[in-house]
Design an enzyme around this catalytic site. Sequence first.
Site, PDB file in Angstrom:
ATOM      1  N   CYS A  94       0.979  -1.138   0.196  1.00  0.00           N
ATOM      2  CA  CYS A  94       0.000   0.674   0.406  1.00  0.00           C
ATOM      3  C   CYS A  94       0.567   1.419   0.015  1.00  0.00           C
ATOM      4  CB  CYS A  94      -0.573  -0.182   0.886  1.00  0.00           C
ATOM      5  SG  CYS A  94      -1.486  -1.912   1.367  1.00  0.00           S
ATOM      6  N   ALA A 114       1.494   4.512  -1.851  1.00  0.00           N
ATOM      7  CA  ALA A 114       1.683   5.966  -1.769  1.00  0.00           C
ATOM      8  C   ALA A 114       1.327   6.535  -0.394  1.00  0.00           C
ATOM      9  CB  ALA A 114       0.240   6.346  -2.711  1.00  0.00           C
ATOM     10  N   ASN A 136       6.745   7.502   0.405  1.00  0.00           N
ATOM     11  CA  ASN A 136       8.718   7.262   0.923  1.00  0.00           C
ATOM     12  C   ASN A 136       9.208   6.736   1.553  1.00  0.00           C
ATOM     13  OD1 ASN A 136       8.172  10.829   0.744  1.00  0.00           O
ATOM     14  ND2 ASN A 136       8.089  11.012   2.451  1.00  0.00           N
ATOM     15  N   CYS A 162       0.381   3.903  11.473  1.00  0.00           N
ATOM     16  CA  CYS A 162       0.571   5.152  12.233  1.00  0.00           C
ATOM     17  C   CYS A 162      -0.454   5.058  13.208  1.00  0.00           C
ATOM     18  CB  CYS A 162       0.700   6.389  10.929  1.00  0.00           C
ATOM     19  SG  CYS A 162      -0.676   6.401  10.650  1.00  0.00           S
ATOM     20  N   ARG A 166      -3.158   9.132  -6.824  1.00  0.00           N
ATOM     21  CA  ARG A 166      -1.971   8.349  -5.562  1.00  0.00           C
ATOM     22  C   ARG A 166      -1.597   7.601  -6.124  1.00  0.00           C
ATOM     23  NH1 ARG A 166      -2.978   8.830  -0.199  1.00  0.00           N
ATOM     24  NH2 ARG A 166      -2.370   6.246   0.669  1.00  0.00           N
TER      25      ARG A 166
END
Length: 340
Positions: free
Chosen positions: A119, A121, A124, A251, A148
Amino acid sequence: EELHGGLSKRLPRYARVNTLKATAEEVAASLCAEGWTQLDPPAGLGAAAGRRAIPARPPPAGCFWLDPHVPALLVLPPLTELHQHALVASHALILQDKASCLAPAALQPRAGEAVIDCCAAPGNKTTQLAALSGGGGLVIACERDARRAGVLRRRAADAAGASVRVVQTDFMAVDPRAPPYADVTAVQLDPTCSGSGMVERASYQLGGAEEEEGGAGGGGAKLHAIAATQLELLTHALSFPAARVVVYSTCSIHPIENELVVAAALRAPSVRAAGWRLAPALPAWPCRGLPLVEGAEMLLRAGPEVQTNGFFVARFERGEASGGREGRARGGKRRRGAGV
């Protein structure tokens, strides 16, 4: 909201050196030539046998240091403005929070291997994986949303070139036994989550209203639905026949998205049959998982108390005999980018 805004303003500015473009030493020298001072990381929190301390405070004004846990990550004073800096414009320096860097660092891709970012996008972590593998392998980056995926494709091209191949697809639609996926040996899964670990959000708390509603581990209908999807994705990630390592991260600070998803995955018959087990995620990191699953000490947690946004990482491993041999027998020698 003022409290959480204050937390975000006290966190350091992190910037990852893109080692596909420059070395950490070259970037540090460039900053020093501009008047910055490089310091050694000070003693801090969590030092113990085999574990490195986390500096208890950000660098002072005009100073920076290299992070003691994540390779090639610079730590600068809070709110340092770098968006227009030449190193950022050239993609030699990528603005990326330390929490976001932890999952690729825990995956530790080997030079030349095939990696999938499930997943991916905005990208970074994808480009960090490419840098960690030295640019000699292939990172397949999946993203289902067309807009995205476009952003991801541009970022990957700028920062990693041909080392990343973007595929616009739903990860759940990927057939792990079809080329090129059958040759993937390292899997990174960072799925959609509640985002409760982001300190600028007022929801950053371990015992909020949703947790009270849903019971131990965080709850509420929305969190239960998110966790169910996360478990489905993780079980799929653990089905790649040649995979030797899978890293799962969020996160979020809610156990229902973290330890409890890991525990449920480990109970799945297909996962047990494939020989997957927990392994230490960044063993030198001092903050470990909550004791809600056997092997919680293998898990990693982060948060503003250790100078980052909230984050969770789990690393799964299995022996070569359990997975890698099957994939190699089926796929033979990997052809770079085959079938993508």
